[in-house]
Design an enzyme around this catalytic site. Structure first.
Site, short mmCIF file in Angstrom:
data_model
loop_
_atom_site.label_atom_id
_atom_site.label_comp_id
_atom_site.label_asym_id
_atom_site.label_seq_id
_atom_site.Cartn_x
_atom_site.Cartn_y
_atom_site.Cartn_z
N LYS A 119 0.83 -1.21 0.00
CA LYS A 119 0.00 0.00 0.00
C LYS A 119 0.86 1.26 0.00
O LYS A 119 0.59 2.20 -0.72
CB LYS A 119 -0.92 0.03 1.23
N LYS A 126 -12.42 -2.30 -4.70
CA LYS A 126 -12.84 -0.90 -4.62
C LYS A 126 -11.76 0.00 -5.18
O LYS A 126 -12.04 1.00 -5.83
CB LYS A 126 -13.05 -0.49 -3.15
N LYS A 153 -8.34 -8.29 -10.26
CA LYS A 153 -9.12 -8.63 -9.06
C LYS A 153 -10.20 -7.55 -8.84
O LYS A 153 -9.89 -6.36 -8.92
CB LYS A 153 -8.18 -8.67 -7.85
P1 ADP Z 1 -11.23 -4.26 -1.71
O1 ADP Z 1 -10.11 -4.97 -2.42
O2 ADP Z 1 -12.42 -4.05 -2.57
O3 ADP Z 1 -10.78 -3.01 -0.97
P2 ADP Z 1 -11.27 -5.46 0.89
O4 ADP Z 1 -9.80 -5.67 0.91
O5 ADP Z 1 -11.88 -4.41 1.77
O6 ADP Z 1 -11.76 -5.25 -0.61
O7 ADP Z 1 -12.03 -6.83 1.08
C1 ADP Z 1 -12.56 -7.32 2.24
C2 ADP Z 1 -12.64 -8.82 2.06
O8 ADP Z 1 -13.49 -9.12 0.92
C3 ADP Z 1 -11.27 -9.46 1.70
O9 ADP Z 1 -10.54 -9.86 2.81
C4 ADP Z 1 -11.69 -10.66 0.87
O10 ADP Z 1 -11.99 -11.76 1.70
C5 ADP Z 1 -12.99 -10.23 0.21
N1 ADP Z 1 -12.73 -9.85 -1.18
C6 ADP Z 1 -12.36 -8.64 -1.65
N2 ADP Z 1 -12.25 -8.63 -2.98
C7 ADP Z 1 -12.58 -9.89 -3.39
C8 ADP Z 1 -12.66 -10.52 -4.66
N3 ADP Z 1 -12.39 -9.86 -5.78
N4 ADP Z 1 -13.01 -11.82 -4.70
C9 ADP Z 1 -13.30 -12.51 -3.56
N5 ADP Z 1 -13.23 -11.97 -2.33
C10 ADP Z 1 -12.88 -10.67 -2.24
#
Ligand code: ADP
Ligand code: TRP
Length: 331
Positions: free
Chosen positions: A113, A195, A192
């Site tokens: 990050k 957000k 992937k």
């Molecule tokens: P983002 O990448 O959208 O910021 P987060 O890191 O806040 O998402 O995600 C919270 C949880 O949601 C992660 O620990 C993971 O388990 C799940 N997650 C996030 N993105 C995915 C994805 N593309 N596919 C499956 N699970 C996901």
């Protein structure tokens, strides 16, 4: 009897990946236990990326409404907003004083990050310490999270072990539950779904927007007649996790035999998303348009969480020496 705990950051509105990859599996695991699970919205963690109060509040309500729409029972489980239990910040300080600097400096998630940022905050650096406090404050046994959180769980166990060695046993060592079987879903650009990439699909939100975004899914340029490879196609991958198995098989055959275009596959994916989440979408809209009801549920959850937090925190205070040794006599 195992206590399950997990948190989702309110750094944006939840998407299909969060729902299928984190929220639904956590509810399923919580339902299998005989004791209440601790499920919360990590709004303090979201502050490492969000600088606007209204956005943070709105995202927090959106995450809360998503949990409830996905079937979380707030009577049975302890459902709360992280910032409503300020005790977690106090515990994070005590834990931070026992956390070796290199352990945080070498954490993958911090390196990844901070590599993209012009300014790196101390909050981002100590993110795993606050997460350890979230987990240890409630004497958690099981923490269901994505594989990306594995190192944060290891850091939590290390910190708990360091505390127990220094002061005597206070903390349970939590176990991470990593969902090997859950696919990391691709977003509309094939990376992937996240957000932070702006490539998400939100099956609980506005359907016109969902349709537009499904239509924007990136594919290769094979003509309609050509046979297509389902395994390397974002539309098919997403369809395979939301449509019924027979429908998925049917689409696979159509891909392989040719004469089936990506436009048609996108229509089928959109319909599958609408169908699969119709009950949840309705529930989401009900919750998000009743903020006082959401607020009441979160407040009730916070009360339950704080009662538990106090038990751990008063032991910790005694151990570290910030509470007079005689205080138990006077309380
Ligand atoms: P983002 O990448 O959208 O910021 P987060 O890191 O806040 O998402 O995600 C919270 C949880 O949601 C992660 O620990 C993971 O388990 C799940 N997650 C996030 N993105 C995915 C994805 N593309 N596919 C499956 N699970 C996901
Ligand atoms: N760091 C987690 C994530 O990005 C969110 C989180 C914060 C969390 N505190 C937690 C997850 C405690 C589990 C337990 O997904």
């Amino acid at each position: 009897m195992s206590r399950v705990l997990t948190g989702i950051q309110s750094s944006g509105k939840p998407h299909l990946g969060n729902l299928l990859g984190a929220i639904l599996p956590a509810i399923e695991l919580a339902e299998k236990q005989s004791e209440p699970a601790y499920l919360f919205i990590a709004d303090l963690h979201a502050l490492t990326v969000i600088r606007d109060a209204e956005t943070l509040r709105e995202n927090t309500y959106a995450v809360a409404a998503t949990w409830l729409a996905a079937g979380l029972d707030p009577e049975k489980h302890v459902f709360f907003r992280q910032s409503d239990v300020p005790e977690v910040c106090e515990l994070a300080w005590y834990l931070g004083c026992l956390t070796p600097y290199p352990m945080l400096a070498n954490a993958h998630s911090f390196k990844e990050k901070s590599g993209h940022l012009a300014e790196v905050s101390a909050g981002l650096f100590t993110y795993p310490v606050l997460m350890a406090a979230d987990i240890l404050l409630y004497q958690t046994d099981l923490v269901p999270v994505g594989k990306d959180q594995k190192q944060h769980l290891e850091i939590t166990r290390d910190i708990a072990g360091a505390f127990n060695r220094a002061y005597g046993e206070v903390f349970k060592l939590p176990e991470g539950i990593y969902r090997e079987e859950v696919m990391i879903l691709p977003g509309i650009d094939g990376r992937k779904m996240s957000k932070s990439y702006g490539n998400t699909l939100d099956p609980l939100g506005d359907l016109n927007e969902l349709y537009k975004r499904v239509k924007r899914i990136v594919t290769d340029a094979k003509p309609l007649d050509a046979p297509k490879d389902p395994e390397n196609c974002t539309i098919f991958k997403l369809y395979s996790v939301v449509a019924p198995p027979e429908a998925v098989e049917n689409m696979r055959e159509r891909y392989l035999s040719g004469g089936y275009g990506y436009g048609q596959a996108k229509e089928a994916l959109y319909e599958a998303l609408v169908q699969r989440f119709s009950a949840e979408r309705e529930a989401y809209h009900r919750w998000i348009s009743d903020k006082p009801a959401l607020e009441a549920i979160l407040q009730k959850g916070a009360e339950k969480a704080r009662a538990e937090a106090h038990k751990t925190l008063s032991r910790v205070r005694q151990k570290v020496g910030v509470q007079g040794a005689l205080s138990s006599i006077f309380s």
